[in-house]
Scaffold this active site. Sequence first.
Site, PDB file in Angstrom:
ATOM      1  N   GLU A 173       2.003  -7.295   7.796  1.00  0.00           N
ATOM      2  CA  GLU A 173       2.650  -8.235   8.707  1.00  0.00           C
ATOM      3  C   GLU A 173       2.450  -7.852  10.152  1.00  0.00           C
ATOM      4  O   GLU A 173       2.348  -8.704  11.024  1.00  0.00           O
ATOM      5  CB  GLU A 173       4.160  -8.272   8.426  1.00  0.00           C
ATOM      6  N   VAL A 204       0.242  -2.461   7.030  1.00  0.00           N
ATOM      7  CA  VAL A 204      -0.200  -3.216   8.208  1.00  0.00           C
ATOM      8  C   VAL A 204      -0.213  -4.722   7.955  1.00  0.00           C
ATOM      9  O   VAL A 204      -0.643  -5.490   8.796  1.00  0.00           O
ATOM     10  CB  VAL A 204      -1.602  -2.781   8.676  1.00  0.00           C
ATOM     11  N   THR A 239       0.827  -1.204   0.000  1.00  0.00           N
ATOM     12  CA  THR A 239       0.000   0.000   0.000  1.00  0.00           C
ATOM     13  C   THR A 239       0.863   1.258   0.000  1.00  0.00           C
ATOM     14  O   THR A 239       0.595   2.210  -0.730  1.00  0.00           O
ATOM     15  CB  THR A 239      -0.933  -0.005   1.230  1.00  0.00           C
TER      16      THR A 239
END
Lengths: 340, 160
Positions: A292, A290, A91
């Site tokens: 991992e 976000v 992202t």
Amino acid sequence: MAIKRGRGVAAINYPTGMNLGGDPSQALVHSTPTGNFMVSLSSVDLGQGLRQVMSQICAETIGVPTEMVHIDTADTDTGPHCMGTFASRGTHRIGNAVRQAAEEARQVMLEVAAEELEVNASDLETDGTGNIQVKGAPQKSISIFDTALAAHFRRGRSISGRGMFLVQRSYPDTETGAMKPATCYAHACVVADVEVDDETGEVTVLSVKNVYEVGRALNPAMVEQQLVGGSWMGISHALYETTEPYYPDRSHGGTDFIHYLMPGPGDLAETETIVIERPAADGPYGAKGVGEMCANPQIPAVANAIFDAVGVRIDTMPITPERVLRALKAERGAVQSGAA
Amino acid sequence: MARIPVQFTLNGQEKAEFIESGATLLNVLRDRMGDTSPKGGCQQGTCGACSVIIDGELRLSCLTLAETCEGATIETAGGLANGSELHPIQQAIVDGFATQCGFCAPGMVMAIKVLLDAKPAPSREDVVEAISGNVCRCTGYEPIIQAVLSVSRSNSQQAV
Ligand code: FES
Ligand code: FES
């Protein structure tokens, strides 16, 4: 012998992306003759929704509905360079590249529309539904469809843009060793409640309460999906999963899928997940990675809860009944010999 | 190798093939009949991704010899949707964000279908039991359980 309860807390900082030699991703955006937008990437969607989020970022930047954007992640041989979808970087890194490419494409699009409308490009805005209009005079407008046709067939322009996002390699300071391995961090805090059977060593996670700070949730439902699945996976790492139960001794390692233990639908902890948004300065629309990080804080939280329940610190994963029993036995031995 | 004929009904269509003796139903469906909806996750009966319904019963197609399916009625996830209209179970999974990579979903929906066909309003325990042979790496199961319960709620509203 009894079943004992304990509560553990853990908090983490988690870097977005990686930095061993620089961390680049690139993107190309171009319009079709009818004003749809293609985003070319070689970043792969593993199922986490990369394509959805990239089309949102592109659509938001150009000022068109998401349905007008198509993401092509077809081929890592021919697509723009991407380091890959890992390290929670998709992202943030790819999103930044897409945003930059979309900004350039938007600029060309507005220039073409300006020529068609005989106004200045800086006086134009998009209405978000597929039209370009003069600021303050929306009756003077042209559809993006017609703008693209004009670009292709009359103006000889390519409504396109290039995007590249690079986090430079950070070298350690020769004096202090300090370095900047990441530019942005996501955060999480977890409270885990467990029950430990001190006769069998079995640990049951009763509940986990997760708070995640994610920068900005570009697609809140997908962020929640990732966090809920990740929280379960964190418990799985803490208590179940391993290919080498006696590492570095490789004996008793699973040889088949069936030996790889994971919690099933009957082993779920009550899970509560709260999202906090604190936009990242260098994230696309404030987003952080976000992927991992959501599966990490459960591990120390569960280990701490086990310590709270039965007083043993276990620092090897997964925390199997055998490890708990061995630790309890060692603890009792130490207490007894201390008393003697 | 000698080939043997096999005929069965796949998602309402008559199918006939010459297959190698010993071929699994999973491989025959995917490689010979073009139905790639059952997935080969483990090929050894431990993940459930290859689940199909044979004569009304949930079966693992990776452990089923195709030649034993002579005359059978086979349903797969590939036959669930009615044109572009998803089956209510599929729709509930989409609406509830109950699939992520999607690899488990074709097996999961078949396990759920067998449950809901037998018991339109199952308890949470029934749902857990029904999907306990299907591994999911991504969702943490809770969204899937909730999706099934939402279908069963709308089933019982229709029944009223
Ligand atoms: S492929 Fe059949 S159970 Fe895994
Ligand atoms: S959605 Fe990925 S395995 Fe279930």
